[in-house]
Design a protein around this motif. Structure first.
Motif, PDB file in Angstrom:
ATOM      1  N   ALA A  66       3.647  -3.542   7.596  1.00 20.92           N
ATOM      2  CA  ALA A  66       2.503  -4.042   8.352  1.00 20.92           C
ATOM      3  C   ALA A  66       2.593  -5.565   8.318  1.00 20.92           C
ATOM      4  O   ALA A  66       2.075  -6.203   7.405  1.00 20.92           O
ATOM      5  CB  ALA A  66       1.194  -3.559   7.749  1.00 20.92           C
ATOM      6  N   GLY A  67       3.288  -6.131   9.294  1.00 21.53           N
ATOM      7  CA  GLY A  67       3.546  -7.563   9.258  1.00 21.53           C
ATOM      8  C   GLY A  67       4.556  -7.880   8.168  1.00 21.53           C
ATOM      9  O   GLY A  67       5.630  -7.286   8.088  1.00 21.53           O
ATOM     10  N   ARG A  68       4.213  -8.792   7.271  1.00 23.50           N
ATOM     11  CA  ARG A  68       5.082  -9.140   6.150  1.00 23.50           C
ATOM     12  C   ARG A  68       4.757  -8.306   4.918  1.00 23.50           C
ATOM     13  O   ARG A  68       5.365  -8.489   3.873  1.00 23.50           O
ATOM     14  CB  ARG A  68       4.929 -10.628   5.821  1.00 23.50           C
ATOM     15  CG  ARG A  68       5.468 -11.549   6.903  1.00 23.50           C
ATOM     16  CD  ARG A  68       5.351 -12.998   6.493  1.00 23.50           C
ATOM     17  NE  ARG A  68       6.041 -13.264   5.234  1.00 23.50           N
ATOM     18  CZ  ARG A  68       7.352 -13.486   5.128  1.00 23.50           C
ATOM     19  NH1 ARG A  68       8.127 -13.421   6.207  1.00 23.50           N
ATOM     20  NH2 ARG A  68       7.885 -13.744   3.963  1.00 23.50           N
ATOM     21  N   ARG A  69       3.805  -7.413   5.034  1.00 23.12           N
ATOM     22  CA  ARG A  69       3.389  -6.602   3.892  1.00 23.12           C
ATOM     23  C   ARG A  69       3.913  -5.182   4.035  1.00 23.12           C
ATOM     24  O   ARG A  69       3.994  -4.636   5.130  1.00 23.12           O
ATOM     25  CB  ARG A  69       1.859  -6.587   3.787  1.00 23.12           C
ATOM     26  CG  ARG A  69       1.309  -5.701   2.696  1.00 23.12           C
ATOM     27  CD  ARG A  69      -0.201  -5.729   2.680  1.00 23.12           C
ATOM     28  NE  ARG A  69      -0.718  -7.059   2.422  1.00 23.12           N
ATOM     29  CZ  ARG A  69      -2.018  -7.357   2.358  1.00 23.12           C
ATOM     30  NH1 ARG A  69      -2.910  -6.400   2.575  1.00 23.12           N
ATOM     31  NH2 ARG A  69      -2.411  -8.580   2.112  1.00 23.12           N
ATOM     32  N   PHE A  70       4.261  -4.583   2.910  1.00 23.24           N
ATOM     33  CA  PHE A  70       4.673  -3.189   2.880  1.00 23.24           C
ATOM     34  C   PHE A  70       3.459  -2.308   2.572  1.00 23.24           C
ATOM     35  O   PHE A  70       2.554  -2.722   1.844  1.00 23.24           O
ATOM     36  CB  PHE A  70       5.733  -2.955   1.797  1.00 23.24           C
ATOM     37  CG  PHE A  70       7.036  -3.652   2.067  1.00 23.24           C
ATOM     38  CD1 PHE A  70       8.005  -3.063   2.864  1.00 23.24           C
ATOM     39  CD2 PHE A  70       7.286  -4.903   1.530  1.00 23.24           C
ATOM     40  CE1 PHE A  70       9.201  -3.709   3.113  1.00 23.24           C
ATOM     41  CE2 PHE A  70       8.484  -5.556   1.777  1.00 23.24           C
ATOM     42  CZ  PHE A  70       9.440  -4.960   2.567  1.00 23.24           C
ATOM     43  N   VAL A  71       3.466  -1.124   3.132  1.00 26.66           N
ATOM     44  CA  VAL A  71       2.417  -0.145   2.853  1.00 26.66           C
ATOM     45  C   VAL A  71       3.081   1.060   2.193  1.00 26.66           C
ATOM     46  O   VAL A  71       3.936   1.710   2.786  1.00 26.66           O
ATOM     47  CB  VAL A  71       1.673   0.296   4.136  1.00 26.66           C
ATOM     48  CG1 VAL A  71       0.604   1.334   3.798  1.00 26.66           C
ATOM     49  CG2 VAL A  71       1.035  -0.911   4.813  1.00 26.66           C
ATOM     50  N   VAL A  72       2.672   1.326   0.949  1.00 26.37           N
ATOM     51  CA  VAL A  72       3.200   2.455   0.185  1.00 26.37           C
ATOM     52  C   VAL A  72       2.118   3.525   0.136  1.00 26.37           C
ATOM     53  O   VAL A  72       1.059   3.308  -0.445  1.00 26.37           O
ATOM     54  CB  VAL A  72       3.594   2.042  -1.245  1.00 26.37           C
ATOM     55  CG1 VAL A  72       4.163   3.241  -2.001  1.00 26.37           C
ATOM     56  CG2 VAL A  72       4.601   0.896  -1.218  1.00 26.37           C
ATOM     57  N   ARG A  73       2.368   4.678   0.757  1.00 25.56           N
ATOM     58  CA  ARG A  73       1.412   5.782   0.763  1.00 25.56           C
ATOM     59  C   ARG A  73       1.944   6.916  -0.110  1.00 25.56           C
ATOM     60  O   ARG A  73       3.053   7.399   0.104  1.00 25.56           O
ATOM     61  CB  ARG A  73       1.156   6.286   2.181  1.00 25.56           C
ATOM     62  CG  ARG A  73       0.429   5.271   3.068  1.00 25.56           C
ATOM     63  CD  ARG A  73       0.075   5.881   4.424  1.00 25.56           C
ATOM     64  NE  ARG A  73      -0.701   4.959   5.238  1.00 25.56           N
ATOM     65  CZ  ARG A  73      -0.174   4.073   6.074  1.00 25.56           C
ATOM     66  NH1 ARG A  73       1.145   4.006   6.196  1.00 25.56           N
ATOM     67  NH2 ARG A  73      -0.936   3.261   6.777  1.00 25.56           N
ATOM     68  N   VAL A  74       1.132   7.310  -1.076  1.00 28.17           N
ATOM     69  CA  VAL A  74       1.524   8.335  -2.030  1.00 28.17           C
ATOM     70  C   VAL A  74       0.525   9.487  -1.966  1.00 28.17           C
ATOM     71  O   VAL A  74      -0.683   9.269  -2.038  1.00 28.17           O
ATOM     72  CB  VAL A  74       1.570   7.774  -3.472  1.00 28.17           C
ATOM     73  CG1 VAL A  74       1.966   8.859  -4.464  1.00 28.17           C
ATOM     74  CG2 VAL A  74       2.534   6.597  -3.554  1.00 28.17           C
ATOM     75  N   LEU A  75       1.022  10.711  -1.809  1.00 29.91           N
ATOM     76  CA  LEU A  75       0.178  11.898  -1.798  1.00 29.91           C
ATOM     77  C   LEU A  75       0.485  12.732  -3.034  1.00 29.91           C
ATOM     78  O   LEU A  75       1.655  13.071  -3.279  1.00 29.91           O
ATOM     79  CB  LEU A  75       0.417  12.732  -0.536  1.00 29.91           C
ATOM     80  CG  LEU A  75       0.043  12.072   0.801  1.00 29.91           C
ATOM     81  CD1 LEU A  75       0.312  13.045   1.952  1.00 29.91           C
ATOM     82  CD2 LEU A  75      -1.403  11.626   0.804  1.00 29.91           C
TER      83      LEU A  75
END
Length: 216
Positions: A66-75
């Protein structure tokens, strides 16, 4: 320095005499390229042991930008479900493990990240034996068959299809999907209907007593 241009264009300019506009000095730097597949594998190697130690199953881990940021989604999930408090606890443990891995010199993401931890929704496909087991009693659809899960073991599942029992092995099953059921209003149990009726009868009796006292 040699300047090259297209026919009809001035050196260093565009056709029609327009000059190139200088790049703004405050333009945001371009995010460095990164192999998301490799980065996801590195993150999973850190996250999965933390989740398992907490007593949960790591159902899915995705990594996006997301832009320069990473999105880590954990289920994560477990038998009996997972509460919001449980999610908050394991989220803090995952975050601490990722930070520790970064501080130890291991380059995981090369930048800021946003961590999102949750449990799978009802639309999650049933692909593992534990998924079927955790949905015992629910109506599911799989391979064109709609039935209620009676039981699930390590090799297959038992479905109730229109009152008939069918045993299906996981080898012949594809991903199942839980069906949303809406309870009929006339079958719904509101719980307090009888109590309200009794209260109404008591109120009527009280009114009759009051009227009788007034006549005397």
């Amino acid at each position: 320095m040699t300047q090259r241009g297209r026919a009809g264009a001035r050196p260093g300019g565009h056709p029609g005499g327009r000059r190139n506009r200088p790049e703004p000095e405050n333009r945001a730097p371009v995010a460095p390229r990164i192999d998301l597949t490799a980065a996801r594998a590195r993150v999973r190697a850190v996250v999965e042991p933390v989740v398992e130690k907490a007593g949960y199953d790591l159902e899915d881990l995705t990594l996006s930008r997301a832009g320069r940021r990473f999105v880590v989604r954990v289920l994560v999930d477990t038998d009996g479900g997972i509460s919001l408090d449980d999610v908050a606890v394991v989220s803090r443990e995952i975050s601490a493990a990722l930070d520790a891995a970064e501080e130890s010199g291991g380059e995981l993401l090369s930048g800021e990240y946003q961590l999102e931890v949750g449990s799978p929704g009802i639309d999650r496909p049933l692909t593992e034996p534990r998924h079927w087991r955790r949905n015992t009693g629910r109506l599911v659809a799989v391979n064109g068959v709609v039935g209620r899960v009676v039981s699930a073991g390590d090799t297959g599942v038992v479905l109730d299809v229109d009152g008939a029992t069918r045993e299906l092995g996981f080898a012949e099953l594809g991903p199942g999907k839980v069906q949303i059921e809406f309870k009929r209003m006339d079958d719904a149990d509101f719980g307090d209907t009888d109590d309200e009726h009794e209260d109404d009868e008591h109120d009527d009796e009280d009114d009759d007593e009051d009227e009788g006292e007034g006549e005397e």
